[in-house]
Each structure stands twice: as structure tokens, then as C-alpha cells.
Write a protein that holds these residues in place. Structure first.
Motif, PDB file in Angstrom:
ATOM      1  N   LEU A   1       0.910  -1.152  -0.025  1.00 32.45           N
ATOM      2  CA  LEU A   1      -0.417   0.059   0.206  1.00 32.45           C
ATOM      3  C   LEU A   1       0.883   1.255   0.119  1.00 32.45           C
ATOM      4  O   LEU A   1       0.726   1.931  -0.336  1.00 32.45           O
ATOM      5  CB  LEU A   1      -0.633  -0.143   1.572  1.00 32.45           C
ATOM      6  CG  LEU A   1      -1.564   0.981   1.155  1.00 32.45           C
ATOM      7  CD1 LEU A   1      -2.837   1.054  -0.155  1.00 32.45           C
ATOM      8  CD2 LEU A   1      -2.877   1.470   1.904  1.00 32.45           C
ATOM      9  N   TYR A   2       1.517   1.501   0.873  1.00 29.88           N
ATOM     10  CA  TYR A   2       2.936   2.284   0.983  1.00 29.88           C
ATOM     11  C   TYR A   2       3.394   2.561  -0.309  1.00 29.88           C
ATOM     12  O   TYR A   2       3.124   3.383  -1.262  1.00 29.88           O
ATOM     13  CB  TYR A   2       4.080   2.196   1.467  1.00 29.88           C
ATOM     14  CG  TYR A   2       5.299   3.517   1.229  1.00 29.88           C
ATOM     15  CD1 TYR A   2       4.703   4.383   2.236  1.00 29.88           C
ATOM     16  CD2 TYR A   2       6.429   3.010   0.366  1.00 29.88           C
ATOM     17  CE1 TYR A   2       5.982   5.644   2.363  1.00 29.88           C
ATOM     18  CE2 TYR A   2       6.988   4.503   0.583  1.00 29.88           C
ATOM     19  CZ  TYR A   2       6.556   5.718   1.310  1.00 29.88           C
ATOM     20  OH  TYR A   2       7.407   7.006   1.186  1.00 29.88           O
ATOM     21  N   ASP A   3       3.389   2.271  -1.783  1.00 29.93           N
ATOM     22  CA  ASP A   3       3.919   2.360  -2.589  1.00 29.93           C
ATOM     23  C   ASP A   3       3.176   2.749  -3.440  1.00 29.93           C
ATOM     24  O   ASP A   3       3.331   3.810  -4.526  1.00 29.93           O
ATOM     25  CB  ASP A   3       5.160   0.886  -4.053  1.00 29.93           C
ATOM     26  CG  ASP A   3       6.058   0.747  -3.221  1.00 29.93           C
ATOM     27  OD1 ASP A   3       6.651   1.286  -2.045  1.00 29.93           O
ATOM     28  OD2 ASP A   3       6.456  -0.641  -3.055  1.00 29.93           O
ATOM     29  N   TYR A   4       1.740   2.201  -3.285  1.00 31.12           N
ATOM     30  CA  TYR A   4       0.760   2.336  -3.854  1.00 31.12           C
ATOM     31  C   TYR A   4       0.064   4.299  -3.623  1.00 31.12           C
ATOM     32  O   TYR A   4       0.187   4.958  -4.673  1.00 31.12           O
ATOM     33  CB  TYR A   4      -0.604   1.534  -4.032  1.00 31.12           C
ATOM     34  CG  TYR A   4      -1.795   1.882  -4.793  1.00 31.12           C
ATOM     35  CD1 TYR A   4      -1.911   1.983  -6.058  1.00 31.12           C
ATOM     36  CD2 TYR A   4      -2.837   2.280  -3.379  1.00 31.12           C
ATOM     37  CE1 TYR A   4      -3.365   1.872  -6.653  1.00 31.12           C
ATOM     38  CE2 TYR A   4      -4.119   2.503  -4.724  1.00 31.12           C
ATOM     39  CZ  TYR A   4      -4.187   2.170  -5.910  1.00 31.12           C
ATOM     40  OH  TYR A   4      -5.397   2.259  -7.125  1.00 31.12           O
ATOM     41  N   PHE A   5       0.630   4.488  -2.492  1.00 28.66           N
ATOM     42  CA  PHE A   5       0.314   5.704  -1.706  1.00 28.66           C
ATOM     43  C   PHE A   5       1.305   6.589  -2.483  1.00 28.66           C
ATOM     44  O   PHE A   5       1.023   8.024  -3.156  1.00 28.66           O
ATOM     45  CB  PHE A   5      -0.616   5.599  -0.773  1.00 28.66           C
ATOM     46  CG  PHE A   5      -1.124   5.786  -0.068  1.00 28.66           C
ATOM     47  CD1 PHE A   5      -2.742   4.819  -0.868  1.00 28.66           C
ATOM     48  CD2 PHE A   5      -1.574   5.232   1.116  1.00 28.66           C
ATOM     49  CE1 PHE A   5      -3.353   4.377  -0.108  1.00 28.66           C
ATOM     50  CE2 PHE A   5      -2.588   5.167   2.108  1.00 28.66           C
ATOM     51  CZ  PHE A   5      -3.508   4.820   1.293  1.00 28.66           C
ATOM     52  N   GLU A   6       2.409   6.309  -2.413  1.00 28.86           N
ATOM     53  CA  GLU A   6       3.560   6.634  -2.953  1.00 28.86           C
ATOM     54  C   GLU A   6       3.448   6.926  -4.022  1.00 28.86           C
ATOM     55  O   GLU A   6       3.661   8.520  -4.753  1.00 28.86           O
ATOM     56  CB  GLU A   6       4.998   6.519  -2.437  1.00 28.86           C
ATOM     57  CG  GLU A   6       5.954   7.494  -2.485  1.00 28.86           C
ATOM     58  CD  GLU A   6       6.779   7.929  -3.423  1.00 28.86           C
ATOM     59  OE1 GLU A   6       7.787   8.527  -3.434  1.00 28.86           O
ATOM     60  OE2 GLU A   6       6.887   7.563  -4.652  1.00 28.86           O
ATOM     61  N   LYS A   7       3.459   6.588  -4.997  1.00 31.35           N
ATOM     62  CA  LYS A   7       2.844   6.749  -6.856  1.00 31.35           C
ATOM     63  C   LYS A   7       2.181   7.995  -6.563  1.00 31.35           C
ATOM     64  O   LYS A   7       1.942   8.715  -7.925  1.00 31.35           O
ATOM     65  CB  LYS A   7       2.719   5.255  -7.728  1.00 31.35           C
ATOM     66  CG  LYS A   7       4.030   5.197  -7.835  1.00 31.35           C
ATOM     67  CD  LYS A   7       3.315   3.397  -8.061  1.00 31.35           C
ATOM     68  CE  LYS A   7       4.746   2.514  -8.523  1.00 31.35           C
ATOM     69  NZ  LYS A   7       3.987   1.071  -8.553  1.00 31.35           N
ATOM     70  N   GLN A   8       1.042   7.498  -6.769  1.00 34.46           N
ATOM     71  CA  GLN A   8       0.185   8.949  -5.988  1.00 34.46           C
ATOM     72  C   GLN A   8       0.497   9.955  -4.859  1.00 34.46           C
ATOM     73  O   GLN A   8      -1.011  11.215  -5.298  1.00 34.46           O
ATOM     74  CB  GLN A   8      -1.709   8.739  -6.487  1.00 34.46           C
ATOM     75  CG  GLN A   8      -1.396   7.236  -7.756  1.00 34.46           C
ATOM     76  CD  GLN A   8      -2.803   6.545  -7.795  1.00 34.46           C
ATOM     77  OE1 GLN A   8      -3.663   7.980  -7.174  1.00 34.46           O
ATOM     78  NE2 GLN A   8      -2.732   5.621  -7.363  1.00 34.46           N
ATOM     79  N   LYS A   9       1.156  10.256  -4.755  1.00 33.55           N
ATOM     80  CA  LYS A   9       1.483  10.985  -3.640  1.00 33.55           C
ATOM     81  C   LYS A   9       0.739  12.029  -2.252  1.00 33.55           C
ATOM     82  O   LYS A   9       0.349  12.577  -2.177  1.00 33.55           O
ATOM     83  CB  LYS A   9       1.855  12.495  -3.766  1.00 33.55           C
ATOM     84  CG  LYS A   9       2.839  12.486  -5.019  1.00 33.55           C
ATOM     85  CD  LYS A   9       4.421  12.197  -4.381  1.00 33.55           C
ATOM     86  CE  LYS A   9       5.954  12.223  -5.614  1.00 33.55           C
ATOM     87  NZ  LYS A   9       6.729  11.468  -4.575  1.00 33.55           N
ATOM     88  N   LEU A  10      -0.067  10.332  -2.038  1.00 28.22           N
ATOM     89  CA  LEU A  10      -1.145  10.682  -1.162  1.00 28.22           C
ATOM     90  C   LEU A  10      -0.882  10.379   0.571  1.00 28.22           C
ATOM     91  O   LEU A  10      -0.306   9.866   0.924  1.00 28.22           O
ATOM     92  CB  LEU A  10      -2.064   8.917  -1.051  1.00 28.22           C
ATOM     93  CG  LEU A  10      -3.838   9.648  -0.383  1.00 28.22           C
ATOM     94  CD1 LEU A  10      -4.959  10.059  -0.899  1.00 28.22           C
ATOM     95  CD2 LEU A  10      -3.384   7.862   0.123  1.00 28.22           C
TER      96      LEU A  10
END
Length: 370
Positions: A102-111
Motif C-alpha cells: 500500500l505504501y508504494d501505491y500511495f507514494e506513486k500518487q503522493k497521497l
């Protein structure tokens, strides 16, 4: 990122209340209306649901991220929430079929996401004091600056957000040789709604929220669908007028969530902002027609005025929410039109409400064979 190296983060509510936590590692400041979802699973579907646009999500499940993310478990092309507040953020995941953490998923979209918050206390506070604007910050912005910035954030009441999530141009979904053609007005449509219609032998053309009646009718659809979406339905005056004109064609119509509210407004029945909305995957609904209860997935902060609906000559309430008696479903007496406030496409375990798609297609079939 190591647990003890994560910087402090802050959640500031509009009334001045402060909750502290830890950044998961993505630096930034983000604003939105703070709300909570009580679902134990389905966080990826929640995060990508267009109906959550403009909202900071608080998850009541203490563990978020533990089963990672998967590409086919999204409801749109990107994350729609403004930010996330949780108790325990899992940087590792254990589901065999997951594609990423989930972290990488968030990091890509800067959430921006903060964890280690006392979410039980936060949710209790929101329940007692109501939904309100908030800001979460992980970049060290001063408290005074956050207060000044938060003061300028518009209230969700009166805020039109469908234009922020609707498609910019029409597109097709499903088999073009399908038996039935449906024109869907995209106010923030979830992908699983389209899947549910397509697997029932429907070919769908999805139209932007501001499409004209002429554009929609040029598809020569057998029925019309009004989708879910974010924000206040009242400012969507053009959509309400388009809905009135489509109803006059006497073709079947089905509305979900925001679409449900638009149908009410198009017929002179008002909507209102709830003190706290319904957001979760186990909300109990009573089907008045069958006398059966349904376990439903819900996500809304506005509702249809029940008293006005009961007094309207052309409406019948078909479903109500068992917890607070709010309107959960309705149908028109003079038109082949019905709608629900909840999400039959979600099916987070129970499939209690899947029949609504069947009913819509049956109405279309009957209308075509007249």
C-alpha cells in the motif's frame, strides 16, 4: 521507513480539535471533509471510489495495508480520497495475489497518510460533533498556518464535485452486440456498476455529467442510468433538468446514490446534508415491498427528505435504513423509474441487493417488448 524515524503528523479539525500521529513517509498537507468508514475490508475499493472525492478518510479497522493492493480491485483510474488517517499502517503485506504494498501505491500518487492516530477516539468525536472540514499535515507546516488555510476550505454543503470526477468525453463499455443499450450519466461512476450492467447483456455508453439531452438521446438507449458521485446534489441544476427530460421519454431509469438524490430533486423533493453520513459495508436496509432485510454497502453524506417524499403524489418509498429510518430506496408511480441510496454493485460479501440490476434490465426488456 523505520517506525521510530517517521516524523510527527497532525490532524486538525475545523473546530480546532487536534489529533496527533505519525507520517507514513509521504510529505505534504491536504484538506477535505473528514469522514469514517466502518468496513473491515475493501480499502482499495474505498480509496478509488469517486464518491469519496474531497474527503479525508478515517478507517475504523485498526490495520490498513495488510493485504496489499491489486490492479483489478479499483473503482476508478486513481485514488480519489484527499488523505488517509489510520491506526496501524502495514508496510508489508501477506496476500499471495497482491501486486504491490500500500505504501508504494500511495507514494506513486503522493497521497498524504498519517497513522498511529487514536482512531477510536477520533471516530467517537466525529459521531458526536458531526462531519466537518479538516487538514492533515506531515510536512511541518505550523499550526497557525494550517488554521488559516483550513478556514478557506469550502464546506461540503453546496459544493459541486461531480465535475471533478466525471469523464471528459463519452466512452463505451461492454459488448456492442449486447441485447440492451444503456445511457449512463457519469457523476462519479464506479467501475463495478458498469461490470454489473455488462454481464447482464447490456452495452453502455457513459456520458459526461454535463451532457445535453440531445447528446444522450442520440445513442437511442433502451434505458437510462444515473450514477453515484461526490458532493452536494443541489448545485447540479443542469443534471436535474436533463433527468426531468429523460423521464419524459418514459424509458426505464435507475439511479444509485447521487443519482438517487438527483431523481428526487428533479421531481421537487429536497435533499439535506446528514450530521454524519453512512459509510460502511454492513448497513441494514429494510425492503418494504418484500419485507426482507438487506445487508448493504453505503457511502453518502446527503439524503432525500423522507417527509417530502411521503407527501409526494408520484413517489413510493421502497427501502429505508433500519438504523435511522432515512430513505434508502424509492420508485415513481407514473414512470418506470426507481433508485436506491446504497450500492448494490459493491457486494462486500452479501449479494443481497444484486437483484436491483436484474430489476432494471427486466424493466428495459418489458418496455422494449411493448
Amino acid at each position: 521507513m523505520k517506525y521510530n524515524t517517521r516524523p510527527q503528523a497532525i490532524l486538525l479539525l475545523a473546530d480546532g480539535t487536534i489529533f496527533y500521529g505519525k507520517s507514513v513517509g509521504i510529505s505534504g498537507t491536504t484538506f477535505g471533509e473528514v469522514c469514517f468508514n466502518t468496513g473491515m475490508t475493501g480499502y482499495q475499493e474505498i480509496f478509488t471510489d469517486p464518491s469519496y472525492f474531497g474527503q479525508i478518510m478515517v478507517t475504523t479497522n485498526p490495520h490498513i495495508g495488510n493485504y496489499g493492493v491489486k490492479g483489478d480491485e479499483v473503482e476508478s483510474d486513481k485514488i480519489m480520497i484527499s488523505g488517509l488517517v489510520c491506526k496501524n499502517f502495514s508496510f508489508t503485506h501477506s496476500r499471495p495475489h497482491s501486486e504491490s504494498n500500500l505504501y508504494d501505491y500511495f507514494e506513486k500518487q503522493k497521497l498524504v497518510c498519517i497513522s498511529d492516530v487514536d482512531t477510536r477516539a477520533l471516530v467517537s468525536y466525529i459521531r458526536e460533533h458531526g462531519a466537518q472540514n479538516a487538514v492533515i499535515s506531515t510536512d511541518g507546516t505550523s499550526l497557525e498556518d494550517l488554521k488559516q488555510l483550513l478556514y478557506k476550505v469550502p464546506n461540503m454543503k453546496g459544493l459541486e464535485l461531480a465535475s471533478k470526477v466525471s469523464t471528459s468525453s463519452a466512452y463505451y463499455f461492454g459488448d456492442e452486440n449486447a441485447t440492451y443499450k444503456i445511457a449512463a450519466l457519469d457523476l462519479g461512476i464506479k467501475r463495478n456498476i458498469l461490470r454489473n450492467l455488462a454481464k447482464r447483456d447490456c452495452y453502455i455508453k457513459v456520458f459526461p455529467f454535463n451532457s445535453s439531452v440531445e447528446d444522450i438521446m442520440s445513442f437511442e438507449a433502451d434505458g437510462y442510468f444515473l450514477s453515484n458521485g461526490p458532493g452536494d446534489p443541489e448545485p447540479l441544476v443542469q443534471v436535474q433538468e436533463v433527468t426531468r427530460q429523460l423521464l419524459n421519454t418514459n424509458k426505464p431509469m435507475f439511479g444509485i446514490c447521487l443519482g438517487h438524490q438527483i431523481i428526487a430533486l428533479a421531481n421537487g423533493v429536497s435533499t439535506y446534508k446528514m450530521f454524519n453520513g453512512h459509510r460502511g459495508i454492513n448497513h441494514p436496509v429494510m425492503n418494504i415491498i418484500t419485507g426482507k432485510g438487506e445487508i448493504t454497502s453505503q457511502n453518502h453524506g446527503f439524503a432525500v427528505n423522507r417527509e417530502e417524499l411521503e407527501q409526494h403524489f408520484d413517489f413510493e418509498i421502497t427501502h429505508y435504513h433500519i438504523n435511522d429510518n432515512t430513505v434508502a430506496g424509492m420508485k415513481m408511480k407514473s414512470k418506470d423509474c426507481f433508485s436506491v441510496q446504497y450500492h448494490p454493485e459493491a457486494s462486500p460479501g452479501p449479494h443481497d441487493s444484486a437483484y436491483l440490476f436484474d430489476n432494471f434490465v427486466e424493466n428495459i426488456s418489458k418496455n422494449k417488448n411493448k
